[in-house]
Design a protein around this motif. Structure first.
Motif, PDB file in Angstrom:
ATOM      1  N   UNK A  56       0.833  -1.199   0.000  1.00 44.22           N
ATOM      2  CA  UNK A  56       0.000   0.000   0.000  1.00 44.22           C
ATOM      3  C   UNK A  56       0.871   1.253   0.000  1.00 44.22           C
ATOM      4  N   UNK A  57       1.940   1.210   0.773  1.00 42.60           N
ATOM      5  CA  UNK A  57       2.868   2.338   0.825  1.00 42.60           C
ATOM      6  C   UNK A  57       3.504   2.579  -0.542  1.00 42.60           C
ATOM      7  N   UNK A  58       3.867   1.496  -1.232  1.00 40.90           N
ATOM      8  CA  UNK A  58       4.459   1.606  -2.571  1.00 40.90           C
ATOM      9  C   UNK A  58       3.479   2.292  -3.518  1.00 40.90           C
ATOM     10  N   UNK A  59       2.229   1.854  -3.519  1.00 46.28           N
ATOM     11  CA  UNK A  59       1.233   2.436  -4.417  1.00 46.28           C
ATOM     12  C   UNK A  59       1.022   3.916  -4.119  1.00 46.28           C
ATOM     13  N   UNK A  68      11.599   5.139 -10.436  1.00 48.61           N
ATOM     14  CA  UNK A  68      12.576   4.060 -10.575  1.00 48.61           C
ATOM     15  C   UNK A  68      12.525   3.131  -9.362  1.00 48.61           C
ATOM     16  N   UNK A  69      12.943   1.903  -9.583  1.00 46.47           N
ATOM     17  CA  UNK A  69      13.004   0.917  -8.501  1.00 46.47           C
ATOM     18  C   UNK A  69      13.939   1.421  -7.402  1.00 46.47           C
ATOM     19  N   UNK A  70      15.056   2.024  -7.788  1.00 46.67           N
ATOM     20  CA  UNK A  70      16.019   2.539  -6.811  1.00 46.67           C
ATOM     21  C   UNK A  70      15.399   3.626  -5.937  1.00 46.67           C
ATOM     22  N   UNK A  71      14.584   4.483  -6.538  1.00 47.39           N
ATOM     23  CA  UNK A  71      13.937   5.554  -5.773  1.00 47.39           C
ATOM     24  C   UNK A  71      12.917   4.991  -4.785  1.00 47.39           C
ATOM     25  N   UNK A  72      12.175   3.989  -5.218  1.00 49.44           N
ATOM     26  CA  UNK A  72      11.203   3.354  -4.326  1.00 49.44           C
ATOM     27  C   UNK A  72      11.925   2.718  -3.145  1.00 49.44           C
ATOM     28  N   UNK A  76      11.423   3.658   0.814  1.00 47.74           N
ATOM     29  CA  UNK A  76      10.952   2.631   1.749  1.00 47.74           C
ATOM     30  C   UNK A  76      12.004   2.263   2.791  1.00 47.74           C
ATOM     31  N   UNK A  77      13.250   2.642   2.515  1.00 46.14           N
ATOM     32  CA  UNK A  77      14.378   2.269   3.384  1.00 46.14           C
ATOM     33  C   UNK A  77      14.492   0.752   3.493  1.00 46.14           C
ATOM     34  N   UNK A  78      14.363   0.101   2.334  1.00 47.92           N
ATOM     35  CA  UNK A  78      14.471  -1.354   2.251  1.00 47.92           C
ATOM     36  C   UNK A  78      15.562  -1.709   1.256  1.00 47.92           C
ATOM     37  N   UNK A  82      14.453  -6.687  -1.727  1.00 49.50           N
ATOM     38  CA  UNK A  82      13.150  -6.761  -1.062  1.00 49.50           C
ATOM     39  C   UNK A  82      12.159  -5.854  -1.794  1.00 49.50           C
ATOM     40  N   UNK A  83      12.615  -4.676  -2.193  1.00 49.70           N
ATOM     41  CA  UNK A  83      11.767  -3.759  -2.938  1.00 49.70           C
ATOM     42  C   UNK A  83      11.346  -4.376  -4.266  1.00 49.70           C
ATOM     43  N   UNK A  84      12.270  -5.051  -4.934  1.00 52.13           N
ATOM     44  CA  UNK A  84      11.939  -5.705  -6.200  1.00 52.13           C
ATOM     45  C   UNK A  84      10.881  -6.785  -6.008  1.00 52.13           C
TER      46      UNK A  84
END
Length: 125
Positions: A56-59, A68-72, A76-78, A82-84
């Motif tokens: 939900x936080x990602x959305x 970008x995946x790196x920015x997400x 998230x500080x993950x 794990x983010x992927x």
């Protein structure tokens, strides 16, 4: 104690209170092919099934703009892996779309591309 914007999941002395592998349910490999520079964007479809608070936080973080995946991962500080996994869950259920970095179609060691990156960095500094 945690800063108010961090919520109950961070503690100044202990760090993250929830370990990254619990966020991804122990999974270490995403099902979608994602690079750190891949761009993800919401589709507007709601995820079917049970999603965690991180999904939900990602959305909410991505909204309607490509991110970008790196920015997400940074927000998230993950760890990136794990983010992927989280992002691939959302891609699999149709809530996100992912696009590979555009330089994949070009030679990443092309001199003109590297010079353009260097010029951009110089302008920023």
């Amino acid at each position: 104690m945690a800063a108010p914007q961090d919520g109950p999941w961070l503690d100044d002395a202990a760090g993250r209170l929830v370990r990254p592998y619990t966020v991804s349910n122990g999974r270490t490999r995403p099902t979608a092919a994602l690079d750190l520079l891949s761009m993800v964007m919401t589709t507007g479809a709601l995820p079917a099934g049970q999603m965690g608070p991180e999904h939900t936080e990602v959305l909410g973080l991505i909204g309607s703009r490509p991110t970008s995946v790196a920015e997400v991962a940074a927000h998230l500080r993950l760890p990136a892996v794990v983010t992927k996994v989280l992002l691939s869950d959302l891609v699999d259920c149709g809530a996100l779309t992912a696009k590979a970095p555009s330089f994949r179609t070009h030679n990443p060691t092309d001199r003109s591309l590297l010079e353009a990156v260097l010029d951009g960095l110089r302008r920023r500094l």
